[in-house]
Design a protein around this motif. Structure first.
Motif, PDB file in Angstrom:
ATOM      1  N   HIS A  24       0.844  -1.193   0.000  1.00  0.00           N
ATOM      2  CA  HIS A  24       0.000   0.000   0.000  1.00  0.00           C
ATOM      3  C   HIS A  24       0.884   1.250   0.000  1.00  0.00           C
ATOM      4  N   ALA A  25       1.906   1.242   0.852  1.00  0.00           N
ATOM      5  CA  ALA A  25       2.824   2.376   0.925  1.00  0.00           C
ATOM      6  C   ALA A  25       3.590   2.545  -0.387  1.00  0.00           C
ATOM      7  N   LEU A  26       4.010   1.428  -0.988  1.00  0.00           N
ATOM      8  CA  LEU A  26       4.756   1.480  -2.245  1.00  0.00           C
ATOM      9  C   LEU A  26       3.937   2.133  -3.351  1.00  0.00           C
ATOM     10  N   LEU A  27       2.702   1.707  -3.483  1.00  0.00           N
ATOM     11  CA  LEU A  27       1.854   2.311  -4.503  1.00  0.00           C
ATOM     12  C   LEU A  27       1.543   3.762  -4.140  1.00  0.00           C
ATOM     13  N   GLY A  28       1.386   4.039  -2.844  1.00  0.00           N
ATOM     14  CA  GLY A  28       1.165   5.406  -2.402  1.00  0.00           C
ATOM     15  C   GLY A  28       2.350   6.315  -2.678  1.00  0.00           C
ATOM     16  N   GLU A  29       3.574   5.763  -2.551  1.00  0.00           N
ATOM     17  CA  GLU A  29       4.782   6.546  -2.844  1.00  0.00           C
ATOM     18  C   GLU A  29       4.839   6.948  -4.310  1.00  0.00           C
ATOM     19  N   ALA A  30       4.340   6.091  -5.164  1.00  0.00           N
ATOM     20  CA  ALA A  30       4.320   6.409  -6.591  1.00  0.00           C
ATOM     21  C   ALA A  30       3.310   7.519  -6.862  1.00  0.00           C
ATOM     22  N   ARG A  31       2.351   7.651  -5.992  1.00  0.00           N
ATOM     23  CA  ARG A  31       1.337   8.691  -6.040  1.00  0.00           C
ATOM     24  C   ARG A  31       0.723   8.844  -7.426  1.00  0.00           C
TER      25      ARG A  31
END
Length: 146
Positions: free
Chosen positions: A108-115
């Motif tokens: 979730h954080a990884l995809l969120g980092e890609a924003r």
């Protein structure tokens, strides 16, 4: 002979396979979803970026269902970033946002980092990272080759 144009009902077979992909993924039959994605791509003669990106986003969603949330979180931004800004709305955006909501923890954080849901100026990823990811996705699916 493959049907590449609209049927007499006005519904192209390619769209039928895209809807099948989504339906199969929603019921957890990812094997059938992957097959529908391949069939949709095989019927896509045009260089339409949306017609090629939707199966890739659906593949990312299938990866999550198959127990590879990190793979899903790595794939989705690569697809998103390869799209021209004008094509980042509608189904592409809603399916990518849905995937983000379904992921937990590090994916979730990884995809969120890609924003991928924010304007490009809000992203904190380096061009080198985006390029590497785009190359990985392109190599895996060859989604933007005609």
């Amino acid at each position: 002979m493959q049907e590449a144009a609209d049927t007499w009902f006005g519904y192209p077979e390619q769209k039928h396979h895209m809807h099948l992909s989504q339906a199969y993924m929603l019921v957890g039959d990812t094997g059938s979803a992957y097959q529908a994605q391949e069939e949709a791509l095989a019927l896509t003669d045009s260089p339409s970026v949306t017609a090629r990106a939707l199966p890739a986003v659906d593949t990312a969603k299938c990866l999550r269902v198959d127990g590879d949330p990190t793979g899903a979180a790595e794939m989705a931004p690569g697809v998103w970033e390869r799209l021209p800004a004008a094509y980042r709305e509608g189904l592409i955006r809603s399916r990518t946002e849905t995937l983000h909501r379904q992921l937990t923890g590090r994916p979730h954080a990884l995809l969120g980092e890609a924003r991928p849901f924010s304007p490009p100026h809000d992203r904190h990823r380096t061009p080198g990272n985006r390029l590497q990811q785009a190359r990985r996705v392109s190599k895996q699916l060859q989604i933007f080759e005609t």
